[in-house]
Design an enzyme around this catalytic site. Structure first.
Site, PDB file in Angstrom:
ATOM      1  N   PHE A   1       0.751  -1.221   0.127  1.00  0.00           N
ATOM      2  CA  PHE A   1      -0.061  -0.012  -0.023  1.00  0.00           C
ATOM      3  C   PHE A   1       0.866   1.402  -0.154  1.00  0.00           C
ATOM      4  O   PHE A   1       1.819   1.182   0.779  1.00  0.00           O
ATOM      5  CB  PHE A   1      -1.060   0.083   1.387  1.00  0.00           C
ATOM      6  N   GLN A   2       0.710   2.214  -0.989  1.00  0.00           N
ATOM      7  CA  GLN A   2       1.424   3.462  -0.979  1.00  0.00           C
ATOM      8  C   GLN A   2       2.720   3.424  -1.412  1.00  0.00           C
ATOM      9  O   GLN A   2       3.633   4.073  -0.841  1.00  0.00           O
ATOM     10  CB  GLN A   2       1.036   4.467   0.160  1.00  0.00           C
TER      11      GLN A   2
ATOM     12  N   LYS B   1       9.931   2.649   6.369  1.00  0.00           N
ATOM     13  CA  LYS B   1       9.309   3.128   7.595  1.00  0.00           C
ATOM     14  C   LYS B   1      10.039   2.352   8.883  1.00  0.00           C
ATOM     15  O   LYS B   1      10.208   2.732   9.994  1.00  0.00           O
ATOM     16  CB  LYS B   1       7.886   2.534   7.663  1.00  0.00           C
TER      17      LYS B   1
END
Ligand SMILES: Cc1ncc(C[n+]2csc(CCOP(=O)(O)OP(=O)(O)O)c2C)c(N)n1
Lengths: 188, 599
Positions: free
Chosen positions: B142-143, B192
């Site tokens: 996602f993204q 992240k």
């Protein structure tokens, strides 16, 4: 170096305006160049170099990359074609990249160049000896043989490999794998 | 023979004039999260302002920002493109590096136009993009998007940080690369998990990149050759580009030009590097440059190019450009040398260093005859527009100039108004003209002006910041108006409303037999006054020259928020003179009556 460059359009008009002759060899003259680039040993560095060629519309005939005596440095051998003005641009653009450590155009130097080729060809009873003759002349080595095919290994300058493949063309070539050129300057 | 790569050999170890890690930062060596290391690194780098927009991949950075209250301001922009242009405006106005922080995927792709713009115009910005965790890279998570891959050919350099222990060093290198040499954008991609991982924080004081060297001084033998060429020339001309501004060489250049008596023409990005009210100033050259600057180029016997790259908007058709000129090229980027125009004498180096070296080597010249000839051209075809009592864009720009005495930071968008600003504003100071030149990005103006205004506030300058846009481009990033309002920036936003995509309309009239395909904006333009008000700004409108002066006075009274001035001007106005794309510089269209063979 500047004097050997191909003239820019503005230089040509300047010469014309001054009534100077324009030499025939001032026109576009392309030739093959082998450029050695030492880069930081990372995929990103390698891709940036290749990407520069495509983003700026330069040609690449072949590229090889491999480690060097220093494990943090990779060596790229890039074979390209262009006139002197384009090659000068290529070299400057390469030097400008953050990850390139050294850029050398071997073409104007004394250097050795080698390429490795694997070639698989179909043979018959009739063609077998002729194929082996050709291979002998080029100092090829048989590295694999089956009932239908033979595989040769050949090393040498790229022109030699071109010529070898040319001679094999009349026979039934199944597969060709070429390594691309690797090159190194001779010590003087 | 080894290719001459003298910029490519010795490793650089520089501390620049960077603020050292400040003693009050007691965080050195401490263990902390990657997110905090990022923020502490920005502090240590002396960053004062970050333009950003949060999202999932950088949520921890925003969380740490909330917790530790770092010593810089974070400006929440309303679109990441606006953020990158704001960082550019800030960088160009102050000479410092602009900083952008966005999330992964769409956050990263929204910065692409701004990064490309900064690359073309050599603007130092660092863009931090969030990225999915390293374990998910390549999984179409996602993204996720390949920010490094997408930005590769529009960045000076980029980094994917794979380990928290590399983070501080990477930040240090990113700012160093963005700022030094020919400045440019650097992208740092931050997965992240790296932002979550813990590591010790040590901000390095120096960088060590063996492949990256920054040219400074020029070679003496080249300089001697250049000095001799200048001595021998009869009709010399300075051709000055953005490099003179980037290296803050304006005073030095002005001094040399006055000392030698050599006239100066500037590119779009060179505007302001030489005061345009000087008798030696020929103003801008090129496609919409002055007749006399272009004539001077065509007749000069020596071009001294200073931090300029012979762009096609400057030269037009190369094989008829400057037919009599020898070329000295002072340039920091080796790839610009002899790319389009052959340099008889190329001096690789920082423009300022080279000019400092050159100054004692050049003598005053007698250029009276040459300047007299240029004056003839100046009289022959002055900049002019119809004076019929109607409100015209050129008049608006002259009014803005008169209001500020030319002492303002002027940011433009892209189109006719941009060229009129270049022609009519008369720039007197370096870093007072900011525009999107290389990429020509509509939508650049408003957010860049906001960034410049933050920069002016930071350095305590009282120069007003004026944005001049077209009605087409203004709408493309108008959302940032509310951000400028929230921060009480007293921006002056001039929208030159001709109800058309004016520059395209001009080409359609000149080269496409007046087929005005999809350039009429009258049905889709917003009510600009209401748009301003809806964004907490003051909105003003003028339709006559009288009202024009009035609303400018009114706008200047507003000090606590942006004031938008909509100027409704004639739609059929054209930018003249003009060298049609690909034409020879000698063949300028000077007005509608010029026979035009390009239709
Ligand atoms: C993002 C983007 N899209 C398209 C263009 C092409 N373009 C260049 S100038 C122009 C017209 C600009 O119109 P406007 O903003 O009204 O300014 P004007 O020319 O009327 O002053 C266009 C569409 C561009 N430069 N940038």
């Amino acid at each position: 170096m500047a004097d050997t460059l191909v003239l820019t359009p503005q230089q040509i008009i300047r010469k014309k305006a001054a009534g100077e002759p324009i030499q025939p060899d001032d026109s576009e003259m392309t030739r093959k160049h082998t450029i050695v680039v030492l880069v930081e040993n990372s995929i990103g560095a390698f891709i940036r170099v290749i990407n520069m060629f495509s983003a700026r519309g330069f040609n690449i005939d072949s590229v090889t990359v491999g480690p060097t005596e220093d494990s943090s440095v990779s060596r790229m051998n890039i074979a390209t074609v262009g006139n002197s003005r384009i090659i000068a641009q290529v070299l400057r653009q390469l030097s400008r990249l953050v990850d390139t450590i050294e850029v050398t155009d071997l073409t104007t130097t004394d250097y050795v160049e080698r390429e490795l080729c694997l070639l698989k060809v179909c043979y018959t009873k009739d063609s077998r000896s002729e194929i082996l003759d050709v291979s002998d002349i080029f100092r090829g080595k048989v590295v694999d043989i089956t009932k239908k095919t033979m595989t040769f290994e050949l090393r040498g300058p790229s022109q030699k490999i071109d010529a070898f493949i040319d001679m094999m063309l009349p026979h039934n070539i199944v597969e060709v794998a070429r390594s691309g050129r690797v090159a190194m300057q001779r010590d003087i | 023979m080894k290719y001459d790569v003298h910029t490519k050999v010795q490793p650089v170890v520089t501390g620049d004039a960077l603020p050292k890690v400040r003693p009050e930062l007691t965080t050195k060596g401490q263990h902390m999260s990657g997110a905090e290391i990022l923020l502490r690194s920005l502090e240590a780098e002396g960053v004062k302002i970050v333009f950003g927009h949060p999202g999932g991949a950088v949520i921890h950075v925003y969380d740490e920002m909330h917790r530790i209250k770092p010593q810089f301001e974070h400006i929440l922009v309303r679109h990441e493109q606006g953020g990158t242009h704001a960082a550019e405006g800030y960088a160009k106005a102050t000479g410092k590096v602009g900083t952008v922080l966005v999330t992964s995927g769409p956050g990263a792709t929204n910065t692409v136009t701004g990064i490309a713009d900064a690359y073309m115009d050599s603007v130092p910005i660092v863009v931090f993009t969030g990225q999915v965790p390293t374990g998910l890279i390549g999984n179409d998570a996602f993204q996720e998007c390949d920010a490094i891959g997408i930005s590769r050919s529009i960045t000076k350099h980029s980094y994917l940080v794979r380990d928290v222990s590399d983070l501080a060093r990477t930040v240090k290198e990113a700012y160093h690369i963005a700022r030094t040499g020919r400045p440019g954008p650097v992208l740092v991609d931050l997965p992240k998990d790296v932002l979550l991982a813990k590591g010790p924080f040590v901000y390095p004081e120096t960088v060590n990149m063996r492949g990256y060297a920054v040219p400074a001084e020029g070679r003496v033998e080249k300089l001697e050759r250049a000095a001799q060429m200048i001595e021998e020339s009869e009709r010399p001309l300075f051709y000055v580009g953005g490099g003179a501004v980037n290296s803050d060489s304006s005073e030095l250049l002005t001094d040399i030009a006055r000392h030698t008596g050599i006239p100066v023409t500037t590119t779009l990005h060179g505007l302001g590097a030489f005061p345009e009210d000087d008798t030696l100033a020929l103003r801008m050259l090129g496609m919409h440059g002055t007749w006399w600057a272009n004539q001077a180029i065509q007749h000069c016997d020596l071009i001294i190019a200073v931090g300029a790259r012979f762009d096609d908007r400057v030269t037009g058709k190369l094989d008829s450009w400057a037919p009599h000129a020898k070329v000295i090229h002072i340039e920091i980027d080796q790839s610009c040398i002899s790319k389009n125009v052959f340099a008889d004498c190329a001096i690789l180096g920082n423009v300022r260093n080279v000019l400092e070296q050159l100054r004692p080597m050049v003598k005053p010249k007698d250029t009276t005859e040459w300047l007299k000839q240029i004056d003839v051209w100046r009289q022959e075809c002055p900049l002019k527009y119809e004076q019929d009592g109607k409100l015209r864009a050129q008049g608006v720009i002259e009014n803005l100039r008169d209001k500020t005495n030319g002492d303002a930071v002027v940011i433009t968008d892209v189109g006719q108004h941009q060229m009129w600003t270049a022609q009519y504003f008369r720039f007197l100071h370096s870093r007072t003209h900011i525009t999107s030149g290389g990429l020509g990005t509509m939508g650049f103006g408003m957010p860049a002006a906001m960034g410049a205004a933050f920069g002016m506030r930071e350095i305590g300058s009282s120069r007003p910041v004026v944005c001049i846009s077209g009605d087409g481009g203004f709408v493309m990033n108008a959302q940032e108006m509310s951000v400028a309002a929230a921060h009480k920036l007293p921006l002056k936003l001039a929208v030159i409303n001709n109800r058309f995509l004016g520059m395209v309309r001009q080409w359609q009239e000149l080269f496409h037999k007046e087929r005005y395909s999809h350039t009429d904006l009258s049905d889709t333009n917003p009510d600009f006054v209401k748009l301003a008000e809806a964004n907490h700004c003051v909105g003003l409108r003028a339709t006559t020259p009288e009202e024009c002066r009035q609303i400018i006075d009114e706008a200047w009274k507003v000090t606590d928020r942006p004031a938008l001035m909509e100027f409704q001007v004639a739609k059929e106005e054209m930018v003249f003179p003009m060298v049609p794309a690909g034409a020879a510089t000698g063949e300028m269209i000077t007005d509608r009556m010029t026979p035009n063979s390009f239709v």
